[in-house]
Write an enzyme that holds these catalytic residues in place. Structure first.
Site, PDB file in Angstrom:
ATOM      1  CD1 TRP A   6     -76.444  42.141 -39.713  1.00  0.00           C
ATOM      2  CD2 TRP A   6     -74.333  42.913 -38.608  1.00  0.00           C
ATOM      3  NE1 TRP A   6     -75.483  42.060 -40.430  1.00  0.00           N
ATOM      4  CE2 TRP A   6     -74.198  42.211 -39.802  1.00  0.00           C
ATOM      5  CE3 TRP A   6     -73.396  43.123 -37.768  1.00  0.00           C
ATOM      6  CZ2 TRP A   6     -72.988  42.078 -40.387  1.00  0.00           C
ATOM      7  CZ3 TRP A   6     -72.082  42.909 -38.245  1.00  0.00           C
ATOM      8  CH2 TRP A   6     -71.868  42.274 -39.472  1.00  0.00           C
ATOM      9  CG  ASP A   7     -78.890  44.936 -42.376  1.00  0.00           C
ATOM     10  OD1 ASP A   7     -78.634  43.937 -41.762  1.00  0.00           O
ATOM     11  OD2 ASP A   7     -78.880  44.947 -43.551  1.00  0.00           O
ATOM     12  CD  GLU A  51     -75.888  36.090 -43.422  1.00  0.00           C
ATOM     13  OE1 GLU A  51     -76.418  35.894 -44.486  1.00  0.00           O
ATOM     14  OE2 GLU A  51     -76.429  36.574 -42.661  1.00  0.00           O
ATOM     15  CE  LYS A  73     -74.351  37.061 -48.122  1.00  0.00           C
ATOM     16  NZ  LYS A  73     -75.616  36.636 -47.443  1.00  0.00           N
ATOM     17  CD  GLN A  74     -71.834  39.710 -44.550  1.00  0.00           C
ATOM     18  OE1 GLN A  74     -72.474  38.559 -44.922  1.00  0.00           O
ATOM     19  NE2 GLN A  74     -72.531  40.667 -44.109  1.00  0.00           N
TER      20      GLN A  74
HETATM   21  C1  BGC Z   1     -75.998  39.711 -45.185  1.00  0.00           C
HETATM   22  C2  BGC Z   1     -76.377  40.131 -43.500  1.00  0.00           C
HETATM   23  C3  BGC Z   1     -77.424  40.876 -43.786  1.00  0.00           C
HETATM   24  C4  BGC Z   1     -78.647  40.815 -44.446  1.00  0.00           C
HETATM   25  C5  BGC Z   1     -79.745  41.860 -44.511  1.00  0.00           C
HETATM   26  C6  BGC Z   1     -77.361  39.445 -45.696  1.00  0.00           C
HETATM   27  O1  BGC Z   1     -77.259  39.123 -47.171  1.00  0.00           O
HETATM   28  O2  BGC Z   1     -75.290  38.516 -45.207  1.00  0.00           O
HETATM   29  O3  BGC Z   1     -75.140  40.522 -43.027  1.00  0.00           O
HETATM   30  O4  BGC Z   1     -77.731  41.310 -42.343  1.00  0.00           O
HETATM   31  O5  BGC Z   1     -78.411  40.502 -45.775  1.00  0.00           O
HETATM   32  O6  BGC Z   1     -78.989  42.919 -45.300  1.00  0.00           O
END
Ligand code: BGC
Length: 784
Positions: free
Chosen positions: A359-360, A502, A616-617
């Site tokens: 999804w990046d 995550e 995490k984010q």
């Molecule tokens: C993140 C995801 C991201 C992926 C690739 C993961 O660590 O939690 O949101 O899509 O890294 O960058």
């Protein structure tokens, strides 16, 4: 911002804020410069190892979209192609490398403007002989198949004998995994070396040609060499070239790379490709480094810098450099030439995430292209359209309908390619299962949202008719089949998912997932009705393909019963999912102040982290960013205050979203602070952050901070809104955006916003700033 090795302030005059410098060599810290100095052109990317082999290095060359799967129990990945960079030098009998002898001076410089990497080393051998060496290289943006190197060696204190071995080395792997069958090698005309390798499972042929040419005193000279072939290697040994004291020996190594996936080469089979590629290199050799370089630098100016020049007036020079650095990499890692390919999470700069697309792309990288290079954005979305077979496969395998996009994506037809096993679990000692490929499902809404966003901003009806409407409808078809009826609550729920955060697995009703699924269905319903009324032919085609009439009935029946978590009465906090707010709260200070991300996993395993209120984010924050008008300012603030202190920003995707929201909420200082932290992900003093590759999403996020955050640009319900909020330290910001096919130049100062329309596809463009709507015919100046 600087640290002992990386410097960002060495550019002067025309190159001010265009130069990134590695000012010393440290074998323990090579990963960072290798990644951030990565060269490329979207077709291929080459990690910046040195020419000669040194300790601790990672030598990578990736060609976009050439995935291969090594074994049944592995996932497909971008294979590390043959090392064409390699050149070894023996100077008066001693091998030149940075671990031996004495480095008298060292500097490696990435010129972002011209996308050239230069290394200057003055080196004294163990025999006490000193040499000046200059290495230059680029990967052409003018001719995407070309890699050019130029090396100059000058013996400083006496005449010298210089030997060189250089060629193509296919004895490389991806962390030990060999993705290639060895192919033919041969020499043409005592000059051009050719090596073929073919991926073991996907059967992609790679054709490499390379040759050297020499100069002394600015004159071409012939140097006799010995051709050598070993397993997976072809190279020349040029022995004992005499070079007088003060004289400069120049070696140009010019290489091309072609694969059987190339769309731009129309030839018959591998045989045709080999001939074509060899002849192509002949032309390259005729041109030589300098001519090729001029065309390459011109291409950067024409395709990148003149299309999207961003100027920040500030005493903080680093900020200007950081946005250019982001644009540099966005160009280097995006396969703009081929809609069967997309962006890898680490670009083309390292093995991290195996070259897979996440999804990046849609949420972090695509906005830059939608607003700055709409054609490239379209190509990236076409990729998603072309991966529909994989998305259908995934839906079917999971018992759903429609397009269930894979969390990680590679080949068009494969569907899900997320690996199943990841890092060590410190409690059980086993590998941790990666659940994202099974249950991180918001990617499907992210793609729908990005499709719609592209359409609203560009007005590209042709794209919609060929691909876009179908994407919007098919993703909504998936979501209706995914909803679960909760008898007790009389609502539809989405259970057992991972949201953007995550660190929370197997949760029910992740707010981001539910809201965006709801949005996807509502949006599709509107387009269903529009198509039926206004575009009957397209409607008929899609109705037949997707069984729309029947699906529509299900949408109508379900959509308003989807559970959308609401703010709590007492404090306006929205539960990130059904259970987040009831989990344990611990003191996170230690982890908030961590030097390296993921430090919590030294104390807890993922199962334990799951039971703690820690993120995490950005999760709900991304929802506020995408669907901002669904939530009041008070709700956003309350949730920021609740969640940010619990967010470790362990994903590089987190900081830019927080920056944009902080800017929206009027907290300039916080926004600027977060912008700096986002820039530091790849450019900061921590020398370990980029070892596995640069962070594509974060680099797109830096552009978002500048244009969507400080520039205040947003598409809201199809309308352009510009509400800038310059950081205190900036006096002005200028950037272009494309809106509905017209180019607008936006300049923000402390008290004015100027929007200039420089093209005339539309007679006028309207935008809002605050409560007022403005109409631009030529130029509008708004007092802020
Ligand atoms: C993140 C995801 C991201 C992926 C690739 C993961 O660590 O939690 O949101 O899509 O890294 O960058």
């Amino acid at each position: 911002m600087s640290n002992s090795i990386m410097q960002y302030n060495r550019g002067t005059d025309a190159l001010k804020n265009w130069i990134v410098t590695e000012s010393a060599y440290n074998p323990k810290l090579v990963g960072k410069a290798e990644a951030i100095f990565c060269l490329g052109n979207g077709y291929m990317g080459q990690r910046a190892a040195a020419e000669e082999k040194n300790m601790g290095e990672t030598r990578n060359l990736f060609v976009a979209g050439t995935f291969n799967k090594f074994a049944d129990n592995e996932v497909t990945e971008l294979p590390n192609a043959a090392d064409v960079l390699w050149m070894d030098f023996t100077l008066d009998g001693q091998a030149f490398n940075l671990e031996q002898g004495t480095i008298v001076s060292y500097e490696r410089v990435l010129n972002i403007k011209e996308a050239e990497l230069t290394r200057k080393v003055v080196w004294t051998s163990n025999e006490n002989r000193t040499y000046e060496l200059t290495f230059r290289r680029f990967i052409s943006l003018d001719d995407k198949h070309v890699i050019a190197q130029r090396v100059e060696i000058t013996p400083v204190d006496q005449d010298a004998e210089i030997s060189i071995t250089s060629g193509i080395n296919a004895q490389v792997s991806n962390s030990g995994v060999q993705h290639f069958k060895e192919g033919e090698k041969r020499l043409f005309d005592k000059k051009i070396m050719q090596l073929i390798q073919t991926t073991t499972e996907s059967n992609i042929d790679f054709v490499f040609n390379t040759a050297h040419q020499f100069e002394k005193n600015n004159e071409a000279v012939e140097v006799d060499g010995l051709i050598l072939m070993e397993r997976r290697q072809i190279y020349y040994a040029y022995n004992n070239i005499t070079v007088a004291k003060g004289e400069t020996l120049v070696i140009e190594k010019l290489t091309n790379v072609f694969t059987s996936r190339d769309k731009d080469v129309e030839v018959e089979g591998l045989k045709g490709l080999k001939t074509f590629a060899k002849e192509h290199l002949e032309g390259v050799l005729k041109a030589g480094y300098n001519t090729l370089f001029t065309a390459h630098a011109k291409a950067w100016e024409e395709k990148v810098w003149s299309v999207c020049p961003i100027t920040i007036e500030t005493a903080e020079d680093f900020d200007q450099l950081a946005i250019r650095f982001a644009q540099y990499h966005l160009t280097v890692f995006t396969p703009a030439h081929d809609n069967r390919m997309n962006v890898g999470a680490k670009g083309l700069s390292g093995e991290g995430y195996k070259g897979h697309t996440f999804w990046d792309t849609e949420l972090f990288v695509l906005p830059y292209f939608i607003y700055s290079h709409p054609k490239v954005a379209r190509s990236l979305l076409e990729y998603r359209y072309l991966t529909l077979p994989g998305a259908h496969k995934k839906a079917k395998e999971n018992g759903y309908e429609g397009a269930m996009f894979p969390w990680e994506s590679a080949w068009l037809e494969d569907g899900e390619v997320t690996p199943v096993w990841g890092a060590a679990d410190i409690i059980t000692g086993e590998a941790t299962k990666i659940w994202s490929g099974f249950i991180e499902q918001h990617i499907t809404s992210d793609i729908a949202f990005a499709t719609w966003q592209y359409y609203q901003i560009t007005g590209d009806e042709d794209f919609m008719e060929k691909y876009g409407y179908e994407l919007l409808l098919d993703t909504a078809k998936f979501w209706q089949s995914r909803l679960e009826w909760n008898e007790e609550k009389q609502e539809f729920h989405i259970n057992n998912v991972i949201g953007p955060d995550e660190y929370k697995e197997h949760v029910n009703n992740n707010a981001f997932t539910n809201y965006t699924a709801h949005w996807t269905i509502k949006n599709a319903m509107a387009y269903y009705n529009m198509l039926k009324a206004d575009k009957p032919e397209i409607f008929a085609r899609l109705n037949e393909k997707l069984d729309l009439d029947a699906t529509y009935e299900k949408w109508v029946e379900k959509v308003d019963k989807i559970y959308l978590p609401q703010p709590r009465q007492e404090d306006l906090v929205i539960g990130q999912d059904d259970t987040y707010l009831s989990k344990e709260i611990i003191d996170l200070t230690k982890y908030k102040n961590q030097e390296n991300v993921g430090s919590m996993f030294k104390d807890y395993n993922l199962t334990q982290v799951n039971e703690i209120q820690v993120s995490k984010q950005a999760d709900i924050m991304v929802l506020f960013y995408l669907l901002e008008d669904l939530f009041s300012q008070d709700v956003k603030k309350a949730n920021w205050e609740y969640y940010e202190p619990k967010t470790l920003h362990d994903s590089s995707l987190s900081l830019s979203t927080h920056c944009v929201l902080a800017s929206d909420m009027g907290d300039k200082e916080m926004a600027y602070n977060l912008f700096n932290k986002a820039c530091a992900i790849d450019l900061g003093p921590n020398m370990k952050t980029s070892d596995h590759g640069i962070h594509a999403a974060s680099l797109g996020g830096i552009w978002q901070c500048v244009v969507n955050g400080f520039g205040g640009v947003r598409m809201l319900n199809g309308k352009l809104r510009i509400v800038p909020a310059l950081p205190e330290k900036w006096t002005s910001l200028t950037f272009p955006i494309f809106w509905q096919g017209d180019r607008l130049e936006v300049t923000v100062t402390k008290n004015t916003l100027t929007v200039k329309k420089v093209t005339n596809n539309n007679e006028e463009i309207t935008f809002t700033c605050g409560e007022t709507e403005y109409t631009v015919k030529d130029q509008v100046v708004v007092e802020l």
